[in-house]
Structure formats: C-alpha cells, structure tokens
Design a protein around this motif. Structure first.
Motif, short mmCIF file in Angstrom:
data_model
loop_
_atom_site.label_atom_id
_atom_site.label_comp_id
_atom_site.label_asym_id
_atom_site.label_seq_id
_atom_site.Cartn_x
_atom_site.Cartn_y
_atom_site.Cartn_z
N GLU A 129 1.33 44.52 55.08
CA GLU A 129 1.24 45.96 55.33
C GLU A 129 2.63 46.49 55.65
O GLU A 129 3.13 46.30 56.76
CB GLU A 129 0.29 46.24 56.50
CG GLU A 129 -1.18 45.97 56.21
CD GLU A 129 -1.78 47.05 55.31
OE1 GLU A 129 -1.14 48.09 55.11
OE2 GLU A 129 -2.90 46.83 54.82
N PRO A 130 3.32 47.13 54.69
CA PRO A 130 4.69 47.60 54.96
C PRO A 130 4.70 48.89 55.78
O PRO A 130 3.87 49.77 55.59
CB PRO A 130 5.26 47.82 53.56
CG PRO A 130 4.07 48.10 52.70
CD PRO A 130 2.92 47.33 53.30
N VAL A 131 5.65 48.98 56.71
CA VAL A 131 5.92 50.21 57.45
C VAL A 131 7.43 50.43 57.44
O VAL A 131 8.20 49.50 57.15
CB VAL A 131 5.39 50.16 58.90
CG1 VAL A 131 3.88 50.02 58.93
CG2 VAL A 131 6.05 49.02 59.68
N SER A 132 7.85 51.63 57.78
CA SER A 132 9.28 51.96 57.74
C SER A 132 9.72 52.53 59.08
O SER A 132 9.02 53.35 59.69
CB SER A 132 9.56 52.96 56.62
OG SER A 132 10.93 53.26 56.54
N VAL A 133 10.89 52.09 59.56
CA VAL A 133 11.49 52.60 60.79
C VAL A 133 12.98 52.78 60.55
O VAL A 133 13.54 52.26 59.58
CB VAL A 133 11.27 51.65 61.98
CG1 VAL A 133 9.81 51.55 62.36
CG2 VAL A 133 11.83 50.26 61.68
#
Length: 368
Positions: A129-133
């Motif tokens: 599950e990719p997320v971006s910060v």
C-alpha cells in the motif's frame, strides 16, 4: 584483456557508495555481504548493498554505452579507493577476476566476487500500500522519537518504531521506561495500517533522508517496507509482533504543570549528569513557585544543586527521574520551551513543545 565499463567523475561515484556503505558491516559472518553489487545499463548505474535485514540501492545517471553488466566487489574498499583518487574523471574496467580503477596515471586493482552469490533483492508483493510524505517532515518525525526506541530489548517488538498510516503518519517509540510519539500529514488519502520498522532501519532513514520538500514514496506489505526518494531505494524487513497500546501510557489528567526554557534546562542537566551515579543516573527535581531545582549526587558525597526559572504556580512537587531520559528530549527537540505536566501521584511526566503540538513524550518517574 580488460573491458571498460564506464567513466565518471570521482564525486559522482562517491555519492552512491557513501549511501550503500551505511549498512555494510565492517565484519560480516557472511563475507559476500561485505560487497556492493554494481549493475550497469545504457544510461544508469545501480549500486546495491544488503545485510539481509536492510537493503539499499542508489542510482546514478552515468552513460555506459555497454550492455547490461553486473559485478560484485568489496564495498568499503571501493569507496576508499575512489575517495583516494584525484578529483578527476575515473575509468572503471574489468578483467575476468578484477576491477580496475584508473585516473591520471593511477591504477588500483580490486578482486571481484561472483555476482550470482549475492542475495536477491527484496520483493514487496501484491499486498503493498503506497503512501507519500515529504522527505524533510519524515526525517524530523523519525528524529523526534528515535531516542525512545528499545535497544536489544527481550520484547523484540520494542526494538523499533511503530508507524501508523491514515489519516496522518504517526510514529511511536517505547522502551518500557518512556514513550515518544508524533505525527505528520500524508499526501493524499491512505488506508489504516500499522508496521514496526526496526531500530537500525529508522536510524538509517534519519541519515539518508534529505531535509527538503521532495517526495518520499512509502510502500508496505506484510513483511517489508520500502522507501523511495531522490535516487535512493531503501527496503527493510519488518518486525513481526503486536505493538503495545501506546495510548494507555499517555496520561490524561494532571495535578501540576510548568514550562521551561529548553536550552536552560539542557545546560542544567548537562552539568548535573557529571555527578550522577554511573549506573542509576538518578536526579531529584523540586518544582515550586517560579523555579525548578535539580539535585544530583553520587557515592563520593559530591553534589550538584541548581535552580532555573519556570512558569509555574501551584503546590510544591518533588519527584526523581533518570537524567538520561530528560537529556534525550531536551537535546533532540529544536524548540524554545518544553511543557511538563505531572500525572496524579507523580507517576510520570508528559512533555510537549509549544510549537510541536502533535509531539508527546512520557517519562516514568523513579520510585523511592
């Protein structure tokens, strides 16, 4: 007969080698893990290292003009060789068993190993599950809690940081005596997930992450987490286990509170720690109307007493702490003032910062 692989400026080669050498141990039980796997394409060179728990890959845009090639060579020796070369263009070439590094009349020959013996790269799988910060925010998040992680704790799940996604990214660290937690915004929506990132991986991320607004893609699965940023890909095995319910540790009612200048407190603690017992590191703190008095002593009948101004009104409060736990928070946070709130019965203190509203640090008081 030697075959030229590529040419590059010395500093271009130093950058990726410094990155991947961060997880290469000086002494390895498996000698193959002392190496870096160098893979070339037509317009890119990739450098990969692993210790079987962590994996680093750094990429550099280097024109090779060659078909895909892989070679395996000692990582630290190669970094030292490149550093020692003149600040000029370096030529890397190979024979059947050696890598040659040449520049301005200098030639150094290194032994090659068999690239087929190197461990395969980590694979996240279909459940990721990719997320971006933002890179700078993630770096500061991990730095603000890293000191509270367990270190070789028998409760293995404490030897790392808990990362929780959705709707923000929250980091938690506990070592059984204290807790630190903070959060940052995510870019876009994210499903709720919880992973435990090993201590070594957290420290490596703090070292590697740029302090800027660039994006970091965080991809997680049941076994791995992968962090992609700039020209770096960093993967780590996750700690399996159930992390404690950290919210139960954070006190919600208080009988006293005060704020103190962080740098004044830090200087006071740095002087007091000199006289504390090497084993116990205990100090006694007394808060009353307008001042905090810190007492330290040891078995040689030496003593330190120092009072600093605080914003405090209320009944006198006296309790003891491990001075190292207070030094960690006072030296790590970059804020003007620290707020202390004391739980009923003086069992613990909740430390926060006026300009870091989501940061919480709980430190247990010493008994007796």
């Amino acid at each position: 007969m030697t075959i030229a692989i590529f040419k590059a400026q010395r500093d271009v080669l130093i950058r990726p080698l410094q990155v991947i050498c961060g997880i290469v141990e000086k002494r390895n039980t498996l000698p193959v893990l002392s190496n870096v796997l160098i893979s070339t394409g037509s317009d890119e060179v990739r450098f990969r290292s692993t210790d079987l728990e962590l994996e680093l890959m750094a990429r550099e845009a280097i024109q090779t003009g060659q078909s895909a090639t892989e070679l395996l060579v000692n990582a630290r020796k190669l970094l030292e060789v490149v550093r020692a070369m003149p600040d000029a263009e370096l030529t890397l070439s190979t024979s059947e068993k050696h890598l040659f590094v040449r520049a301005q009349g200098s030639r150094i020959q290194l032994q090659l190993a068999n690239p087929d013996d190197y461990p395969l790269a980590a694979r996240n799988g279909d459940d990721s599950e990719p997320v971006s910060v933002k890179a700078g925010e993630l770096k500061r998040l991990l730095h603000s809690i890293h000191f509270a992680m367990g270190d070789n704790d028998l409760r293995y799940f404490l030897n790392g940081a808990l990362l929780i996604t959705g709707p923000r990214l929250t980091a938690v660290a506990i070592d059984g005596h204290r807790l630190a937690t903070a959060s940052i915004p995510l870019v876009g929506d994210a499903k709720h997930s919880e992973i435990i990132v090993p201590r070594k991986a957290v420290l490596e991320l703090i070292r590697l992450l740029p302090d800027d607004e660039s994006s970091v893609c965080v991809e997680t699965s049941m076994r791995y987490a992968k962090f992609e940023f700039a020209n770096v890909s960093f993967a780590c095995k996750l700690i399996e286990g159930r992390y404690p319910d950290y919210t139960r540790v954070i006190p919600t009612s208080f009988e006293a509170e005060f704020s103190v200048d962080r740098l004044q407190l830090l200087a006071c603690l740095q002087r007091a720690v000199i006289l504390t017992n090497e084993r116990f590191r205990s100090i006694r703190c007394v808060a009353d109307d307008g001042k905090l008095t810190v007492f330290a002593s040891n078995a040689d009948n030496e003593e330190s007493v120092e009072a600093i101004q605080i914003d405090y009104l209320g009944a006198n409060v006296e309790l003891s702490f491990n001075i190292r736990y207070l030094l960690d928070v006072a030296s790590t946070l970059k804020t003007d003032r620290l707020n202390f709130r004391l739980s009923p019965g003086n069992l613990s203190a909740l430390v926060s910062a006026q300009d870091m509203g989501d940061f919480k640090y709980v430190v247990m008081a010493l008994r007796g």
